[in-house]
Design a protein around this motif. Structure first.
Motif, PDB file in Angstrom:
ATOM      1  N   ALA A 258      26.499 -12.163 -19.419  1.00 26.08           N
ATOM      2  CA  ALA A 258      27.699 -12.914 -19.043  1.00 26.08           C
ATOM      3  C   ALA A 258      28.067 -12.604 -17.604  1.00 26.08           C
ATOM      4  N   LEU A 259      28.821 -13.525 -17.024  1.00 29.03           N
ATOM      5  CA  LEU A 259      29.207 -13.434 -15.614  1.00 29.03           C
ATOM      6  C   LEU A 259      30.708 -13.630 -15.501  1.00 29.03           C
ATOM      7  N   ALA A 260      31.327 -12.867 -14.604  1.00 33.42           N
ATOM      8  CA  ALA A 260      32.750 -13.044 -14.308  1.00 33.42           C
ATOM      9  C   ALA A 260      32.947 -13.082 -12.800  1.00 33.42           C
ATOM     10  N   LYS A 261      33.892 -13.928 -12.365  1.00 33.92           N
ATOM     11  CA  LYS A 261      34.226 -14.038 -10.938  1.00 33.92           C
ATOM     12  C   LYS A 261      35.662 -13.578 -10.718  1.00 33.92           C
ATOM     13  N   GLY A 262      35.907 -13.027  -9.522  1.00 30.56           N
ATOM     14  CA  GLY A 262      37.260 -12.642  -9.167  1.00 30.56           C
ATOM     15  C   GLY A 262      37.277 -11.831  -7.892  1.00 30.56           C
ATOM     16  N   ALA A 355      29.807  -8.899 -23.605  1.00 29.69           N
ATOM     17  CA  ALA A 355      29.227  -8.822 -22.264  1.00 29.69           C
ATOM     18  C   ALA A 355      30.210  -9.361 -21.222  1.00 29.69           C
ATOM     19  N   TYR A 356      30.888 -10.448 -21.566  1.00 28.87           N
ATOM     20  CA  TYR A 356      31.865 -11.032 -20.636  1.00 28.87           C
ATOM     21  C   TYR A 356      33.026 -10.072 -20.384  1.00 28.87           C
ATOM     22  N   ASP A 357      33.523  -9.425 -21.436  1.00 26.73           N
ATOM     23  CA  ASP A 357      34.608  -8.454 -21.279  1.00 26.73           C
ATOM     24  C   ASP A 357      34.188  -7.318 -20.350  1.00 26.73           C
ATOM     25  N   ASN A 358      32.932  -6.891 -20.468  1.00 28.29           N
ATOM     26  CA  ASN A 358      32.422  -5.843 -19.590  1.00 28.29           C
ATOM     27  C   ASN A 358      32.338  -6.316 -18.138  1.00 28.29           C
ATOM     28  N   ALA A 359      31.955  -7.592 -17.947  1.00 28.06           N
ATOM     29  CA  ALA A 359      31.879  -8.143 -16.590  1.00 28.06           C
ATOM     30  C   ALA A 359      33.272  -8.234 -15.970  1.00 28.06           C
ATOM     31  N   VAL A 360      34.249  -8.666 -16.760  1.00 23.50           N
ATOM     32  CA  VAL A 360      35.634  -8.738 -16.278  1.00 23.50           C
ATOM     33  C   VAL A 360      36.135  -7.345 -15.914  1.00 23.50           C
ATOM     34  N   THR A 361      35.813  -6.360 -16.763  1.00 24.01           N
ATOM     35  CA  THR A 361      36.219  -4.984 -16.492  1.00 24.01           C
ATOM     36  C   THR A 361      35.583  -4.471 -15.200  1.00 24.01           C
ATOM     37  N   GLY A 362      34.337  -4.879 -14.944  1.00 21.33           N
ATOM     38  CA  GLY A 362      33.666  -4.486 -13.707  1.00 21.33           C
ATOM     39  C   GLY A 362      34.397  -4.990 -12.474  1.00 21.33           C
ATOM     40  N   ILE A 363      34.858  -6.252 -12.520  1.00 19.16           N
ATOM     41  CA  ILE A 363      35.647  -6.808 -11.409  1.00 19.16           C
ATOM     42  C   ILE A 363      36.993  -6.095 -11.323  1.00 19.16           C
ATOM     43  N   PRO A 370      44.621  -6.077 -13.032  1.00 20.56           N
ATOM     44  CA  PRO A 370      44.478  -6.107 -14.494  1.00 20.56           C
ATOM     45  C   PRO A 370      43.366  -7.045 -14.941  1.00 20.56           C
ATOM     46  N   ALA A 371      42.599  -6.606 -15.918  1.00 15.00           N
ATOM     47  CA  ALA A 371      41.475  -7.411 -16.414  1.00 15.00           C
ATOM     48  C   ALA A 371      41.947  -8.743 -16.985  1.00 15.00           C
ATOM     49  N   ARG A 372      43.140  -8.754 -17.596  1.00 13.54           N
ATOM     50  CA  ARG A 372      43.625  -9.996 -18.221  1.00 13.54           C
ATOM     51  C   ARG A 372      43.848 -11.094 -17.180  1.00 13.54           C
ATOM     52  N   GLU A 373      44.293 -10.711 -15.973  1.00 17.01           N
ATOM     53  CA  GLU A 373      44.504 -11.711 -14.923  1.00 17.01           C
ATOM     54  C   GLU A 373      43.173 -12.264 -14.433  1.00 17.01           C
ATOM     55  N   ILE A 374      42.209 -11.392 -14.233  1.00 15.19           N
ATOM     56  CA  ILE A 374      40.888 -11.831 -13.771  1.00 15.19           C
ATOM     57  C   ILE A 374      40.239 -12.718 -14.824  1.00 15.19           C
ATOM     58  N   GLU A 379      38.148 -17.702 -16.773  1.00  9.20           N
ATOM     59  CA  GLU A 379      37.978 -18.615 -17.911  1.00  9.20           C
ATOM     60  C   GLU A 379      38.468 -20.016 -17.561  1.00  9.20           C
ATOM     61  N   LEU A 380      39.602 -20.094 -16.874  1.00  3.66           N
ATOM     62  CA  LEU A 380      40.141 -21.403 -16.501  1.00  3.66           C
ATOM     63  C   LEU A 380      39.178 -22.139 -15.579  1.00  3.66           C
ATOM     64  N   ALA A 381      38.561 -21.419 -14.639  1.00  6.58           N
ATOM     65  CA  ALA A 381      37.588 -22.038 -13.730  1.00  6.58           C
ATOM     66  C   ALA A 381      36.389 -22.584 -14.510  1.00  6.58           C
ATOM     67  N   LYS A 382      35.878 -21.802 -15.440  1.00  5.27           N
ATOM     68  CA  LYS A 382      34.725 -22.246 -16.236  1.00  5.27           C
ATOM     69  C   LYS A 382      35.106 -23.431 -17.128  1.00  5.27           C
TER      70      LYS A 382
END
Length: 606
Positions: A258-262, A355-363, A370-374, A379-382
């Protein structure tokens, strides 16, 4: 070569699959790509250059020449592309640096040894177990061993800190044996450490059998306190072992990616599951230079050309443009069929979300947000198909009371939080009757005109990354053409409510996307919709209230519209006006003595 020369050269390329190699003026390879049709793909770089994404624009500006290699198929082009990227490490390709190195489990020397994770082996008198190639396995092993045998995980030093402070929470919830209390002897502690080391080196099954035999022996010798202590360790180890034994039922080897941006960063996480257990984690921080699906596509292709341990299934959150080619590549390297899956429900979807939660935590960890904001913005972008998480969101809502007091509220959310200093309110001036679509169009026309005219006011000067309208597809259809006519490229979507006035979906152009599966995005959109509704309706009520008060004040002889407005601005309420002495009405309300006396007499029955 000039841009025109590069354009002319690209037009001479064949319409065949292959690989192109971009070079700078020194001859250094700066980008390697593949194409189904070389001519079309390469020539696109040198046409309408200003419209390219920032990464592509920067790369094109540094291209001085290019080479190409024709292949028999697009699959061969993919394999060759991965090989050339590994060979040249081009600046504008995703570079996967293997930062694993070697890791060790360290047992410090002395009478009160500690078990720690170590990144390198040094000559400090400690005992080292390893090397391991995975920091995840080392860290997890140390944590599990300490939990299983109730070893302290704090930073206290023994025996120096024994009896100096009260024991911490871990002791009271029975997750630590409490060496600091002085109730554990050095011999007992050493025995617990030895068991933890044996657990790490030989596994849980053998230790469980040894503990069961030891507990039985103590019981037969009537040493019940020692038997109880061993029993507690045994139960703790059995519970922990059972919890860690199986993550999911399937025994198929699989990876979840999974991938997360922020915050201008991209974090990609690979969770490896082998025989139903989480066995390792890889985490990469990449440049944020494209759409999520494109970044993930390049990452997956590169990742599996550099790995020997290949899974049968790769679980993904996004569809990849080159999915069939990457499946073929993975299958050939593995020697048997491999699949790229996009799970929609069940255990496999849970693993992708892990996996996505881990990616968000990494950012979150790197940006200290806070991870919830990222997660909400990513999620909204995707969900909306945006290339970047929307850092600056504007939302609009119309509120009216019959045909009177029509207003529009505009709220701003910056980085997922209300940004109240940029809030704006609009009185609808030209719309006759109750027409929410026209009212929304008037408000947005005024707002965007001020943006185009370079208004210095902060609330009007910033171009939003996203506009959310409180309404369905009708509102979206009314506003999107307006945004386009003004030459702006701002995504516009609607926020749809259910019959109970709760956020239900996002309105696209003629369709809707449910928010229920995107928890963080759902919470953010709900918060935005509630806030813009509150802001719009509070403004409308204020106008209505002021109008009613003004009507009563204008009934007083000598008080017209102007003086009524003056009084309402100087006093908090009608009651405060009614209680004010004549001199206060003159001083604060700026009334002449005759008007002040009239107001005083009106409220005091004289």
């Amino acid at each position: 070569m000039t841009l025109e020369q590069l354009r002319q050269k690209s037009h001479q390329l064949p319409l065949e699959p292959g690989v192109y190699i971009m070079k700078d003026k020194t001859g250094k390879v700066i980008y390697v790509g593949k194409a189904k049709k070389l001519k079309n793909r390469v020539s696109s770089y040198f046409m309408a250059v200003e419209s390219h994404l920032p990464k592509v624009y920067q790369m094109v500006m540094h291209v001085n020449d290019f080479d190409f290699i024709v292949t028999q198929s697009e699959f061969e082009a993919l394999v060759l592309e991965c090989s050339l990227i590994k060979q040249y490490s081009p600046k504008y390709n995703i570079l996967l640096k293997d930062d694993k190195g070697y890791h060790y489990i360290k047992i410090t020397p002395g009478d009160w040894p500690d078990i720690q994770a170590a990144k390198q082996k040094i000559d400090d008198g400690s005992t080292y177990i390893g090397p391991y190639t995975s920091s995840f396995i080392v860290t997890q092993s140390v944590e599990l061993a300490k939990k299983a045998f109730l070893l302290p995980s704090c930073k206290k030093r023994f025996p120096q800190d024994i009896g100096r402070e009260r024991p911490c929470l871990n002791y009271h919830i029975k997750q630590c044996c409490g060496v600091c209390t002085g109730k554990i002897s050095q011999a007992q502690y050493r025995e617990m450490v030895d068991r933890a080391i044996a657990y790490i080196t030989t596994g849980a099954d053998k230790i469980i059998k040894d503990l069961q035999s030891e507990m039985q022996r103590y019981s037969e010798n009537l040493e019940f306190e020692k038997a109880a202590a061993v029993r507690d360790q045994l139960q703790s180890l059995q519970r922990l072992n059972e919890r860690q034994k199986v993550v999911f039922e399937s025994k198929v080897d699989m990876d979840a990616i999974a991938l997360a941006k922020g915050e201008g960063k991209v974090c990609v996480v690979v969770l490896k599951f082998r025989q139903g257990r989480l066995s390792d984690k890889d985490e990469y921080l990449l440049k944020d230079d494209g759409a999520p699906a494109d970044i993930l596509n390049e990452f997956v292709a590169r990742y599996y050309t550099t790995r020997a341990d290949l899974p049968k299934e790769v679980l993904l959150e996004l569809e990849l443009p080159d999915r069939p080619l990457i499946e073929q590549l993975l299958s050939e390297r593995r020697g048997s069929k491999a699949e790229l899956l996009l799970p929609q429900r069940g255990e496999k979807l849970r693993l992708v979300k892990m996996a996505y939660d881990n990616a968000v935590t990494g950012i979150s960890y790197r940006s200290r947000r806070p991870a919830r904001e990222i997660a909400a913005l990513d999620e909204l972008a995707k969900l909306l198909g945006l290339e970047e998480p929307p850092a600056y969101i504007e939302s609009y809502d119309i509120s009216n009371l019959g045909e009177s007091y029509k207003v529009c509220g505009m709220v701003v959310f910056k980085d997922g939080r209300p940004y109240r200093r940029a809030y704006k309110r609009f009185k609808i001036q030209t719309v006759v009757g109750q027409d929410d679509y026209s009212s929304m169009k008037e408000a947005l026309t005024r707002r965007l005109t001020r943006l185009k005219n370079g208004d210095a006011d902060e609330g009007f000067a910033t171009t939003p990354d996203l506009i959310l309208l409180d309404g369905g597809k009708g509102h979206v259809s009314a506003i999107r053409p307006l945004v386009a006519e003004m030459g702006l490229q701002i995504p516009v979507f609607g926020m749809v409510k259910d019959q109970k006035h709760r956020t239900r979906a996002i309105a696209l152009d003629g369709s809707e996307v449910a928010l229920s599966s995107f928890k963080a995005a759902f919470k953010l959109v709900t918060t935005i919709q509630d806030e813009v509704h509150r802001y719009a309706i509070s403004y409308q009520r204020k106008l209505h209230k002021n109008s009613a008060l003004k009507s009563e004040l204008t009934n007083i002889p000598g008080v017209g519209e102007k003086r009524a407005k003056q009084l309402l601005g100087a006093f908090q309420s009608l009651e405060e006006i009614s209680l004010a002495p004549v001199q206060v009405l003159m001083d604060r309300g700026k009334l002449p003595k005759s008007a002040a006396l009239a107001v005083y007499n009106y409220f005091n029955g004289k």
